[in-house]
Design an enzyme around this catalytic site. Structure first.
Site, PDB file in Angstrom:
ATOM      1  N   VAL A  14      14.167  -4.838  -3.109  1.00  0.00           N
ATOM      2  CA  VAL A  14      13.923  -6.131  -3.749  1.00  0.00           C
ATOM      3  C   VAL A  14      15.233  -6.704  -4.301  1.00  0.00           C
ATOM      4  O   VAL A  14      15.485  -7.909  -4.214  1.00  0.00           O
ATOM      5  CB  VAL A  14      12.837  -6.005  -4.844  1.00  0.00           C
ATOM      6  N   ARG A  40      24.474   6.795  -8.779  1.00  0.00           N
ATOM      7  CA  ARG A  40      24.660   7.138  -7.360  1.00  0.00           C
ATOM      8  C   ARG A  40      25.186   5.939  -6.559  1.00  0.00           C
ATOM      9  O   ARG A  40      25.967   6.081  -5.634  1.00  0.00           O
ATOM     10  CB  ARG A  40      23.288   7.574  -6.826  1.00  0.00           C
ATOM     11  N   CYS A 130       2.765  -7.945  -6.752  1.00  0.00           N
ATOM     12  CA  CYS A 130       2.854  -8.854  -5.602  1.00  0.00           C
ATOM     13  C   CYS A 130       1.493  -9.281  -5.053  1.00  0.00           C
ATOM     14  O   CYS A 130       1.364 -10.383  -4.514  1.00  0.00           O
ATOM     15  CB  CYS A 130       3.686  -8.224  -4.490  1.00  0.00           C
ATOM     16  N   LYS A 231      -5.106  -4.100 -11.337  1.00  0.00           N
ATOM     17  CA  LYS A 231      -3.995  -5.031 -11.608  1.00  0.00           C
ATOM     18  C   LYS A 231      -4.407  -6.447 -11.233  1.00  0.00           C
ATOM     19  O   LYS A 231      -4.124  -7.397 -11.958  1.00  0.00           O
ATOM     20  CB  LYS A 231      -2.752  -4.641 -10.802  1.00  0.00           C
ATOM     21  N   ARG A 253      -4.808  -1.763   2.796  1.00  0.00           N
ATOM     22  CA  ARG A 253      -3.491  -1.755   3.458  1.00  0.00           C
ATOM     23  C   ARG A 253      -3.711  -1.980   4.956  1.00  0.00           C
ATOM     24  O   ARG A 253      -4.622  -1.383   5.547  1.00  0.00           O
ATOM     25  CB  ARG A 253      -2.834  -0.395   3.224  1.00  0.00           C
ATOM     26  N   HIS A 260       1.751 -10.012   2.168  1.00  0.00           N
ATOM     27  CA  HIS A 260       0.390  -9.691   1.730  1.00  0.00           C
ATOM     28  C   HIS A 260      -0.504 -10.907   1.965  1.00  0.00           C
ATOM     29  O   HIS A 260      -0.085 -12.054   1.730  1.00  0.00           O
ATOM     30  CB  HIS A 260       0.357  -9.382   0.236  1.00  0.00           C
ATOM     31  N   ASN A 333       5.489 -10.618   0.270  1.00  0.00           N
ATOM     32  CA  ASN A 333       5.404  -9.767  -0.920  1.00  0.00           C
ATOM     33  C   ASN A 333       6.765  -9.395  -1.483  1.00  0.00           C
ATOM     34  O   ASN A 333       6.874  -9.020  -2.643  1.00  0.00           O
ATOM     35  CB  ASN A 333       4.595  -8.492  -0.613  1.00  0.00           C
TER      36      ASN A 333
HETATM   37  C1  2RA Z   1       1.741  -2.605  -3.053  1.00  0.00           C
HETATM   38  N1  2RA Z   1       1.444  -4.166  -4.847  1.00  0.00           N
HETATM   39  O1  2RA Z   1       1.592  -3.500  -2.218  1.00  0.00           O
HETATM   40  C2  2RA Z   1       2.044  -2.943  -4.447  1.00  0.00           C
HETATM   41  C3  2RA Z   1       3.527  -2.953  -4.626  1.00  0.00           C
HETATM   42  N2  2RA Z   1       3.942  -3.332  -5.895  1.00  0.00           N
HETATM   43  O2  2RA Z   1       1.663  -1.427  -2.791  1.00  0.00           O
END
Ligand code: 2RA
Length: 353
Positions: A14, A40, A130, A231, A253, A260, A333
């Site tokens: 990001v 690092r 996101c 969330k 997913r 997204h 996203n």
């Molecule tokens: C996801 N919203 O897509 C979460 C990432 N912050 O896994």
């Protein structure tokens, strides 16, 4: 004096997008940009607006003279270091989950609740998750006119929401399965992945993602809900300022790398026609409306990668639910969902330091 901007997590996925965004802006208000990362990554050189900058290691002193510090680091790093930045006089704009639900920390989407930027007793402002963010421009605009009451959503979340390891896993699975006849028998995708040296036990996802959809994002919370679903509920309520908003979310997913999407079923206090909704979406500069069912025009995630606005389409008045609209949104996203919104908050702050 022009404000000093720090970017903490400058070398992450990001952070890199934040630098791209800064490089693409016609002008920036910053007197200095300071890149901060873990020890690092310290010493690395990154070019920002034509100047080669050296990444410095995260320390309390790194925040001296900083006016705004954008954080894109894991929750525990933000939890420790955002208060340090604030104590040194910076406003911390944090993209982690560490402070989002803290009542003393505003949770900001500039086109929805920029007015909340000024009340920041802890010197910290949070950037939403996101998934929530991808639908906020659309819902905020509709809520202003029609008063949102209930929200039922299903997400279609890209692998990149899970970070680089999740992206690598999706590519690895696709490569391992390419050209194979899979998905014709229960369990054969998982078997083929195992045979290719990609056992599920090593995946960031709890099921194969290639040739599949996985109804799981985040961690398990009470009564079977995932952290991601909660969330969406809690952050939507806070951003829109509707503490009793009824929300039910299912987070899924899908085998998409970036962007997204959400299928949104939103109920308002008053009737909303498709025509009215179109007018509102078309009038919101951060939304692109793509909605022509006769020509089969609608947004899909691959159209939106690298784009700043939220794309909206498939707007329908729900046939059996009065005062309810159904629509589909897509948002990158990594941009509006993360780097862009954080950077927009920083820009808003310039006149309110
Ligand atoms: C996801 N919203 O897509 C979460 C990432 N912050 O896994």
């Amino acid at each position: 004096r022009r404000p000093v901007l720090a970017l903490v997590g400058a070398t992450g996925a990001v952070g890199t997008v934040m630098i791209d965004i800064m490089n693409a802006r016609p002008s920036v208000p910053w007197g200095e940009v300071r890149l901060i990362a873990s020890p690092r990554s310290a010493g690395r050189k990154i070019t920002v607006r034509g100047a080669e900058l050296t990444v410095v290691a995260l320390s309390a002193e790194a925040f001296d003279g900083v006016d705004i510090a954008m954080f894109d680091v894991p929750d525990e790093v933000s939890a420790e270091w955002a208060p340090v930045a604030a104590a040194r006089g910076a406003v911390a704009v944090d993209n982690s989950g560490a402070f989002r639900m803290d009542p003393e920390v505003p949770l900001v989407v500039p086109e929805v609740n920029a007015d909340q930027i000024s009340a920041r007793p802890k010197g910290i402002i949070a950037n939403p998750n996101c998934t929530t963010l991808s639908m906020m421009a659309a819902l905020g605009a509709l809520h202003r006119e029609f008063e949102l009451r209930e929200l039922v959503v299903a997400s279609y979340q890209a692998a990149s929401g899970g970070g680089q390891a999740a992206i690598d896993r999706l590519y690895g699975e696709l490569e391992a399965l390419a050209g194979k006849e899979v998905g014709v028998r229960a369990g054969d995708v998982a078997e083929a992945l195992e045979a290719a040296g990609l056992p599920l036990s090593e995946s960031p996802f709890p099921a194969p993602l290639a040739f599949n959809v996985v109804p799981w994002a985040g961690s398990l919370k009470d009564e079977g809900w995932t952290s991601e679903e909660l969330k969406v509920r809690n952050e939507s309520r806070k951003i829109l300022g509707i503490p009793d908003l009824k929300v039910s979310a299912t987070c899924v997913r899908v085998p998409v790398v970036t962007t997204h999407s959400l299928a949104v079923h939103a109920t308002f206090a008053r009737e909303v026609t498709v025509e009215q909704a179109h007018k509102i979406f078309a009038g919101q500069p951060t939304i692109v409306l793509v909605d022509d069912p006769t020509a089969k025009k609608f947004p899909t995630p691959v159209d939106v990668v690298g784009e700043d606005p939220t794309y909206v389409g498939r707007v329908r008045q729900a046939l059996d639910f009065p005062n309810t609209l159904d629509f589909f949104v897509c948002g990158d996203n990594l941009r509006k969902g993360a780097a862009l919104n954080t950077y927009e908050i920083a820009e808003e702050l310039v006149d309110r330091l």
